[in-house]
Design a protein around this motif. Structure first.
Motif, PDB file in Angstrom:
ATOM      1  N   GLN A  85      38.475  43.111  42.278  1.00  0.00           N
ATOM      2  CA  GLN A  85      37.274  43.901  42.557  1.00  0.00           C
ATOM      3  C   GLN A  85      37.452  44.716  43.834  1.00  0.00           C
ATOM      4  O   GLN A  85      37.129  45.901  43.870  1.00  0.00           O
ATOM      5  CB  GLN A  85      36.056  42.983  42.673  1.00  0.00           C
ATOM      6  CG  GLN A  85      34.777  43.730  42.967  1.00  0.00           C
ATOM      7  CD  GLN A  85      33.570  42.808  42.984  1.00  0.00           C
ATOM      8  OE1 GLN A  85      33.462  41.903  42.149  1.00  0.00           O
ATOM      9  NE2 GLN A  85      32.676  43.025  43.913  1.00  0.00           N
TER      10      GLN A  85
ATOM     11  N   GLN B 107      43.372  47.253  33.137  1.00  0.00           N
ATOM     12  CA  GLN B 107      42.492  47.801  32.101  1.00  0.00           C
ATOM     13  C   GLN B 107      41.493  48.793  32.704  1.00  0.00           C
ATOM     14  O   GLN B 107      41.247  49.859  32.140  1.00  0.00           O
ATOM     15  CB  GLN B 107      41.753  46.681  31.363  1.00  0.00           C
ATOM     16  CG  GLN B 107      40.961  47.165  30.168  1.00  0.00           C
ATOM     17  CD  GLN B 107      41.832  47.757  29.082  1.00  0.00           C
ATOM     18  OE1 GLN B 107      42.748  47.099  28.600  1.00  0.00           O
ATOM     19  NE2 GLN B 107      41.563  48.999  28.694  1.00  0.00           N
ATOM     20  N   ALA B 108      40.913  48.452  33.859  1.00  0.00           N
ATOM     21  CA  ALA B 108      39.961  49.354  34.516  1.00  0.00           C
ATOM     22  C   ALA B 108      40.642  50.662  34.926  1.00  0.00           C
ATOM     23  O   ALA B 108      40.055  51.744  34.770  1.00  0.00           O
ATOM     24  CB  ALA B 108      39.339  48.667  35.738  1.00  0.00           C
TER      25      ALA B 108
ATOM     26  N   LEU C 139      39.884  47.604  43.197  1.00  0.00           N
ATOM     27  CA  LEU C 139      39.275  48.717  42.462  1.00  0.00           C
ATOM     28  C   LEU C 139      38.346  49.533  43.352  1.00  0.00           C
ATOM     29  O   LEU C 139      38.304  50.764  43.248  1.00  0.00           O
ATOM     30  CB  LEU C 139      38.527  48.196  41.229  1.00  0.00           C
ATOM     31  CG  LEU C 139      39.427  47.720  40.082  1.00  0.00           C
ATOM     32  CD1 LEU C 139      38.609  46.994  39.027  1.00  0.00           C
ATOM     33  CD2 LEU C 139      40.193  48.900  39.480  1.00  0.00           C
TER      34      LEU C 139
ATOM     35  N   ASP D  53      41.005  52.644  31.765  1.00  0.00           N
ATOM     36  CA  ASP D  53      39.697  53.122  31.290  1.00  0.00           C
ATOM     37  C   ASP D  53      39.147  54.249  32.157  1.00  0.00           C
ATOM     38  O   ASP D  53      38.495  55.161  31.649  1.00  0.00           O
ATOM     39  CB  ASP D  53      38.681  51.980  31.258  1.00  0.00           C
ATOM     40  CG  ASP D  53      39.010  50.925  30.207  1.00  0.00           C
ATOM     41  OD1 ASP D  53      39.871  51.175  29.328  1.00  0.00           O
ATOM     42  OD2 ASP D  53      38.420  49.830  30.279  1.00  0.00           O
ATOM     43  N   GLU D  54      39.395  54.182  33.457  1.00  0.00           N
ATOM     44  CA  GLU D  54      38.835  55.167  34.385  1.00  0.00           C
ATOM     45  C   GLU D  54      39.788  56.335  34.653  1.00  0.00           C
ATOM     46  O   GLU D  54      39.451  57.236  35.419  1.00  0.00           O
ATOM     47  CB  GLU D  54      38.464  54.474  35.706  1.00  0.00           C
ATOM     48  CG  GLU D  54      37.355  53.450  35.524  1.00  0.00           C
ATOM     49  CD  GLU D  54      37.017  52.706  36.799  1.00  0.00           C
ATOM     50  OE1 GLU D  54      37.167  53.285  37.892  1.00  0.00           O
ATOM     51  OE2 GLU D  54      36.594  51.538  36.708  1.00  0.00           O
TER      52      GLU D  54
END
Length: 121
Positions: free
Chosen positions: A37, A67-68, A40, A71-72
């Motif tokens: 977290q 993955q984030a 990111l 996705d972003e």
């Protein structure tokens, strides 16, 4: 030219070990994150050139970070550093866009080879 590096690992000792392993010839500005977290949040607000990422962490693990990023649309070289060296895990992280999978504890020659292969040395 300075290279902006982010080291993300829930172990303070592991973060320091990666930091000490960075070659002196790589002029770096290093930031540290204790979980996915936090990593990111840093990646969303500033430009990072290289991410060194552990897999097993609280809150958001390394797979969640990869993955984030996907996705972003955040693109940067990610080097996963983990003791989980199962072939299935290596395939998963490479499939999510990691550039390399490095075994903990990190071997200096292996790290330098990957940095060289990706144009950082």
């Amino acid at each position: 030219m300075s290279t902006n590096v982010l080291i993300c690992d829930d172990s303070n000792l592991a973060r320091k070990q990666v930091l000490r392993s960075l070659p002196e010839s790589l002029s770096t500005d290093v930031q540290l994150a204790k979980d996915g977290q936090e990593a990111l949040e840093i990646l969303r607000r500033q430009s990072i050139d290289i991410l060194f990422l552990d897999l097993t962490m609280p809150i958001i693990d390394g797979l969640g970070v990869l993955q984030a990023l996907k996705d972003e649309g955040i693109q940067l070289p990610v080097f996963v550093i983990s003791a989980d060296v199962q072939p299935e895990m290596q395939s998963r992280v490479l499939g999510l866009g990691a550039k390399a999978f490095l075994r903990k504890p990190i071997a200096l020659d292996t790290l330098n080879e990957h940095l060289r292969n990706h144009g950082f040395l």
